[in-house]
Design a protein around this motif. Sequence first.
Motif, PDB file in Angstrom:
ATOM      1  N   GLN A  90      87.437  19.612  98.736  1.00  0.00           N
ATOM      2  CA  GLN A  90      86.947  17.562  98.778  1.00  0.00           C
ATOM      3  C   GLN A  90      86.402  17.120  98.523  1.00  0.00           C
ATOM      4  O   GLN A  90      85.152  17.794  98.405  1.00  0.00           O
ATOM      5  N   CYS A 146      84.974  13.972  99.137  1.00  0.00           N
ATOM      6  CA  CYS A 146      84.946  12.270  99.257  1.00  0.00           C
ATOM      7  C   CYS A 146      84.223  11.833 100.617  1.00  0.00           C
ATOM      8  O   CYS A 146      84.680  10.790 100.963  1.00  0.00           O
ATOM      9  N   GLN A 164      88.670  14.794  93.436  1.00  0.00           N
ATOM     10  CA  GLN A 164      89.326  15.286  94.818  1.00  0.00           C
ATOM     11  C   GLN A 164      89.272  14.562  96.093  1.00  0.00           C
ATOM     12  O   GLN A 164      88.163  14.480  96.798  1.00  0.00           O
ATOM     13  N   ASN A 165      89.624  13.368  95.596  1.00  0.00           N
ATOM     14  CA  ASN A 165      89.701  12.502  97.394  1.00  0.00           C
ATOM     15  C   ASN A 165      91.528  11.392  96.651  1.00  0.00           C
ATOM     16  O   ASN A 165      91.187  11.356  95.720  1.00  0.00           O
ATOM     17  N   TYR A 223      94.070  15.543  96.200  1.00  0.00           N
ATOM     18  CA  TYR A 223      93.419  15.626  97.618  1.00  0.00           C
ATOM     19  C   TYR A 223      93.972  16.693  98.731  1.00  0.00           C
ATOM     20  O   TYR A 223      94.540  16.428  99.976  1.00  0.00           O
TER      21      TYR A 223
END
Lengths: 351, 608
Positions: free
Chosen positions: B336, B338, B557-558, B584
């Motif tokens: 991820q 994130c 990608q979160n 995600y």
Amino acid sequence: MSFIRKPKVEWAGQRRNPLGLTIRDYEGGMSTLCAGCGHDSVTAALVQAFWELSIKPEQVIKMSGIGCSSKTPAYFLSGAHGFNSVHGRMPSVATGALAAHRDLIAVGISGDGDSLSIGMGQFAHAVRRNLNLLYIIENNGVYGLTKGQFSASADPGSKSKAGIENRQQAIDPVAAAISLGGSFAARSFSGDKQQLVPLIKAGLAHPGCAVLDVISPCVTFNDHEGSTKSYAWTRENHESVTSADLVEPAEAIEANYEEGEELPVRLHDDSVIRFRKLEADYDPGDRAHALEYLERHRAEGKVVTGLLYLDQDLPEFHQLSGTARQPLRDTGFEHLNPGADALETLQEKMR
Amino acid sequence: MPGADSTPHHINDFVIKIGTVNGTGSASANTLLMKALFRMGIPVTGKNLFPSNIQGLPTWYEIRANHSGYNARTGRVDMMVAMNAQTYQQDLAEVSPGGYLIYDSSWPRDGQLAREDVHLIGIPLADMVNRHFAPARVRILMKNIAYVGALCALMDIDGDVVRGLIEETFAAKKKLIEPNMQAIALGHDYAREHFECPLPVRAEAMNGTNDHILIDGNQAAALGCLYAGATVGAWYPITPSTSLMDAFESLCKRYRTDPDSGEKRYCVIQAEDELAAAGMVVGASWAGARAFTPTSGPGISLMGEFIGFAYYTEIPAVFFDVQRVGPSTGMPTRTQQCDLMATAYCSHGDTRHPVLLPADPRECFELSVAAFDLADQLQTPVFVLSDLDIGMNDWMVPKLTWDDDYRPERGKILSAEELEELEAFHRFDDVDGDGIPYRTLPGSHRKGAYFVRGSGHNRLGGYTEDASEYQEVVDRLLTKWETARGMVPAPVSIDSGHHTDIGIIAYGSSHGAVVEALDQLAGNGIHANYLRLRAFPFSDEVHEFLDNHATVFVVEQNRDGQMRSLLKLETDVDPGKLVSILHYNGLPIPSDAVSKRIRNHIRKEAVA
């Protein structure tokens, strides 16, 4: 202790060490601790020890965490770099600093709150790694800066200023250091400068982690009846197991050493700290006996002081790591970077 | 079973996915397969989709070969090698219509879960290897090599290349060469005899990998640390960053150990926890070494206190955050993006930190070196924000290059000689007006001594609780931040060549998917300009890009659109024109996840 800083005045006949420095050159900033705080006596002992050892202030790093004790580095050796880190994490910062520059002389000042609760893990691992550090714990059994909570070294049965009795077990940093495989474990009392100064010198000279627990009463929150870390209690109940004095390198050291009675600790300048045993059967090289001795006296309510355990042969952190003799910080970039050709060769395997 | 004619031809454009059981030694077989394609000149990437477990659970490896060099996931599986009976059903279901599934027919699966639109290729792998090899462990390993042999026949992978690779791999263990060769031959010959080879999905030698290497990001970052002259590394093991320190230590053993004395010109410390690792990095950097720690999100949380300390006391330090799925323990072996917010503003109080955003292993190398230079020059913690996809997967990137004229940018460190000349040294004095003060190293000169404190301090370095003195320092740190804006790596832009008011912003491992999506969108007549961010703080180019486009898709990608939030916070962009494209689920972002959603959004806007 808050006081008006004394001006530095030069006068003829001042005592100077071989570096030409007076003891005043080893002082630091003005203390902001309470009047009578044991920590200020430790500061005075440090000033004395560094001056007597003729250590260049700029070679020293003074490391600490957070708390009354951790303010101490500000009060001695103003010519040294000081580092007041975060609560309980002084050992890791010292580890990094010594990893970068192994020739720095490191003294870490911590407290019982700083080292035995939030910093217990880092304390344990500095000992385990045998980091070349004099690790002083100014131990008063209480949290001073947050006004009087018990610390992890408060003895069961001792009372807080508010009259509350501590019912949890105490952590003894000396016993802990010995159990953790430490190479140097000593205890002293801030009110006993005669004993404290040589122990500081021995700790500085020791190649490894020298844990020095100093009972240093908190005059504001833990100097009352019912406290086992007060001046009165400690004076009454402390028992020296060894005593020490310094033998200058000029003297014939070997001649002064009588086997079975004294333990010599050789310093970096070839001087020797002599530890004289006050107890005939005490052997600071015997780990199991040291722990048994501590435990026996603890049960009797005695505060045992002196050099309680020493292993001069245990390899210190850099020996264990196999690090180069030259400090890493001073290693030329040409010795660190393998260069473009090596990168090219390395990548042949990546095709 | 459909005939081969119904299968579209895929030459040098296919996805092979191999499902195995974790701990059965399939990694070397999969590497062999991918390297063989790479040596045939076909651009490839390989992604591990593995469990947080040592042995026994299902694991997959996905190879994408693409003649144009696209390296993102596609959502397609042209060739599935189903070696794990437990996931057979799932693996079969994943095969794209017209694709192939190779399975171990030692245990017949007739009638079980068959699909009409998929070609089933049964090869008795276990039977074959059991007849040829005696030791149990060898049988397990050779079963994997045997499927590589079968794929060589079925996909026309060059046998000489494979055999050459085996010889190289086992150059030091020559007795392993023969069994591996035999296993290759077993699979190869069986496939040849029983199936029409090659299949329409096949490899063909081309010229697309010259001057490229296969490398993962953690290895590349470790090389960056080595080449930047880092000497102290402290860490606490955590997936997926562990292999970074493993690689650094192994490189140091090779290049930094004195051959005569055995002395090490490096110090790697496995700390007792992440808090200690951060403390060691801070201590070592303060004492003058280049020091770093690799970690992941949970480690960053633990290091937060020291990161804020280093920011306020202005100590350089390099933190690698190889991101994994959060929150909390999340999914340690999935990817991820994130931790962007967690690193950009890490710690209590007003703190902000430069964050570098490599998109692939090559940039892990380059931006690692840049991170040490920036940390030293700015005297502040710098993050390299990689992720599991970059860090642990195999990427094809242009060869790493090195300029031997490089010397570390150590920033404003006063030497003993300079201190001697100085009347007085004050640690936090902004002498040059760029917000960056001068520092001294312990042990160098008495005049350089100062006291590091995380508590309130003034311009001179002394303790203070004075309102204006405190504010002077924190305001000066903002001046430094402005200086940083012009020093961090610039973004990379791809202009569509068309007049368009559509922009796309992405960073890190989303890059490959965006590059492919741009072409997919262009195929649909949608042209977008693309800006790939490489650092926080945002430089002027970022502000300009936002100004110049009416709609800006922010791909990341979160779940919460962290980069979109950061852009809103740190620029004066109208938030209404920032559209999040998010992915995600823990698997690397596929290209169509980007193009489809952008297309849909534009369509909806057009209808509205």
